[in-house]
Each structure stands twice: as structure tokens, then as C-alpha cells.
Design a protein around this motif. Structure first.
Motif, mmCIF file in Angstrom:
data_model
loop_
_atom_site.group_PDB
_atom_site.id
_atom_site.type_symbol
_atom_site.label_atom_id
_atom_site.label_comp_id
_atom_site.label_asym_id
_atom_site.label_seq_id
_atom_site.Cartn_x
_atom_site.Cartn_y
_atom_site.Cartn_z
ATOM 1 N N ASN A 1 0.920 -1.190 0.014
ATOM 2 C CA ASN A 1 -0.052 0.185 -0.115
ATOM 3 C C ASN A 1 0.984 1.270 -0.029
ATOM 4 N N ILE A 2 0.833 2.035 -1.105
ATOM 5 C CA ILE A 2 1.549 3.318 -0.902
ATOM 6 C C ILE A 2 0.326 4.379 -1.493
ATOM 7 N N ALA A 3 0.278 5.507 -0.496
ATOM 8 C CA ALA A 3 -0.652 6.277 -0.697
ATOM 9 C C ALA A 3 -2.078 5.728 -1.104
ATOM 10 N N ASP A 4 -2.647 4.928 -0.268
ATOM 11 C CA ASP A 4 -4.052 4.519 -0.276
ATOM 12 C C ASP A 4 -4.428 3.811 -1.747
ATOM 13 N N ARG A 5 -3.034 3.280 -2.429
ATOM 14 C CA ARG A 5 -3.180 2.344 -3.479
ATOM 15 C C ARG A 5 -2.449 1.124 -3.230
ATOM 16 N N TYR A 6 -2.982 -0.061 -3.890
ATOM 17 C CA TYR A 6 -2.049 -1.216 -3.494
ATOM 18 C C TYR A 6 -1.742 -1.562 -4.738
ATOM 19 N N TYR A 7 -0.519 -2.339 -4.662
ATOM 20 C CA TYR A 7 0.530 -2.375 -5.672
ATOM 21 C C TYR A 7 0.979 -3.904 -5.672
ATOM 22 N N PRO A 8 0.275 -4.817 -6.514
ATOM 23 C CA PRO A 8 0.886 -6.329 -6.436
ATOM 24 C C PRO A 8 2.375 -6.417 -6.700
ATOM 25 N N LEU A 9 3.036 -6.984 -6.132
ATOM 26 C CA LEU A 9 4.485 -7.243 -6.241
ATOM 27 C C LEU A 9 4.775 -8.668 -6.016
ATOM 28 N N LYS A 10 5.957 -9.273 -7.325
ATOM 29 C CA LYS A 10 6.266 -10.523 -7.085
ATOM 30 C C LYS A 10 8.027 -10.362 -6.692
ATOM 31 N N ILE A 11 8.427 -10.799 -5.622
ATOM 32 C CA ILE A 11 9.663 -10.467 -5.046
ATOM 33 C C ILE A 11 10.467 -11.747 -4.275
ATOM 34 N N GLU A 12 11.674 -11.559 -4.377
ATOM 35 C CA GLU A 12 12.399 -12.375 -3.541
ATOM 36 C C GLU A 12 12.175 -12.179 -2.067
ATOM 37 N N SER A 13 11.899 -13.574 -1.459
ATOM 38 C CA SER A 13 11.512 -13.414 0.045
ATOM 39 C C SER A 13 12.380 -12.491 0.877
ATOM 40 N N GLU A 14 13.557 -12.606 0.649
ATOM 41 C CA GLU A 14 14.536 -11.637 1.340
ATOM 42 C C GLU A 14 14.289 -10.507 1.287
ATOM 43 N N ASP A 15 13.680 -9.937 0.253
ATOM 44 C CA ASP A 15 13.500 -8.357 -0.080
ATOM 45 C C ASP A 15 12.233 -7.733 0.705
ATOM 46 N N GLU A 16 11.377 -8.729 1.112
ATOM 47 C CA GLU A 16 10.167 -8.164 1.527
ATOM 48 C C GLU A 16 10.204 -7.211 2.680
ATOM 49 N N GLU A 17 11.175 -7.496 3.666
ATOM 50 C CA GLU A 17 11.221 -6.475 4.851
ATOM 51 C C GLU A 17 11.769 -4.916 4.330
ATOM 52 N N LYS A 18 12.460 -5.439 3.346
ATOM 53 C CA LYS A 18 13.220 -3.711 2.768
ATOM 54 C C LYS A 18 11.946 -2.928 2.131
ATOM 55 N N ILE A 19 11.166 -3.964 1.298
ATOM 56 C CA ILE A 19 9.948 -3.422 0.534
ATOM 57 C C ILE A 19 8.994 -2.591 1.525
ATOM 58 N N ARG A 20 8.647 -3.260 2.287
ATOM 59 C CA ARG A 20 7.580 -3.033 3.119
ATOM 60 C C ARG A 20 8.118 -1.802 3.975
ATOM 61 N N LYS A 21 9.573 -1.794 4.464
ATOM 62 C CA LYS A 21 10.125 -0.633 5.191
ATOM 63 C C LYS A 21 10.064 0.739 4.248
ATOM 64 N N ALA A 22 10.399 0.368 2.719
ATOM 65 C CA ALA A 22 10.109 1.473 2.004
ATOM 66 C C ALA A 22 8.935 1.835 1.827
ATOM 67 N N ALA A 23 8.061 1.226 1.609
ATOM 68 C CA ALA A 23 6.564 1.787 1.542
ATOM 69 C C ALA A 23 6.104 2.426 2.726
#
Length: 71
Positions: free
Chosen positions: A10-32
Motif C-alpha cells: 500500500n502506497i498512498a492508499d493504493r495497492y500494488y501487487p509485487l512478485k519479489i524475492e522473499s529476502e526483499d520483503e522486509e526492505k520493500i515494506r519498510k520503504a513503503a
């Protein structure tokens, strides 16, 4: 080969589906979260502006920091 992890961010009240490497999940959620926090600050400070303006100012601030770190 490891399968990609499907998440929704969720970024600015919009949801974006992503396919990522599992080790990147924490970094991506922190960035969001950082983006959402900054957008929220701009929405509060400039209530008469729309979300696009808040997103643009947040992006500008983050890129300025990135440039400063590169120099």
C-alpha cells in the motif's frame, strides 16, 4: 529455483501487487512505510493540495537525500 513471493504493498492508499524475492520483503515494506509517512506529513502540512502533490514532494525529498549520499 525459489519461487517469487507475491505481496501487496500500500502506497498512498493504493495497492500494488509485487512478485519479489522473499529476502526483499522486509526492505520493500519498510520503504513503503517511509513513503507513506512522508506523504502523510505533506498531506497534513498542505491540506489544500491533492495526493499527487504530496507524492511528488516526498519523491523529491527522497531523491535529494540519495543524491547527497552519492556525492
Amino acid at each position: 529455483m525459489e519461487e517469487k513471493l507475491s505481496i501487496r504493498v500500500n502506497i498512498a492508499d493504493r495497492y500494488y501487487p509485487l512478485k519479489i524475492e522473499s529476502e526483499d520483503e522486509e526492505k520493500i515494506r519498510k520503504a513503503a512505510k517511509l513513503i507513506n509517512d512522508k506523504v502523510s506529513q505533506y498531506k497534513t502540512k498542505y491540506a489544500d493540495k491533492d495526493i499527487q502533490d504530496s507524492m511528488a514532494m516526498a519523491a523529491l525529498q527522497f531523491v535529494i537525500r540519495l543524491i547527497e549520499m552519492e556525492e
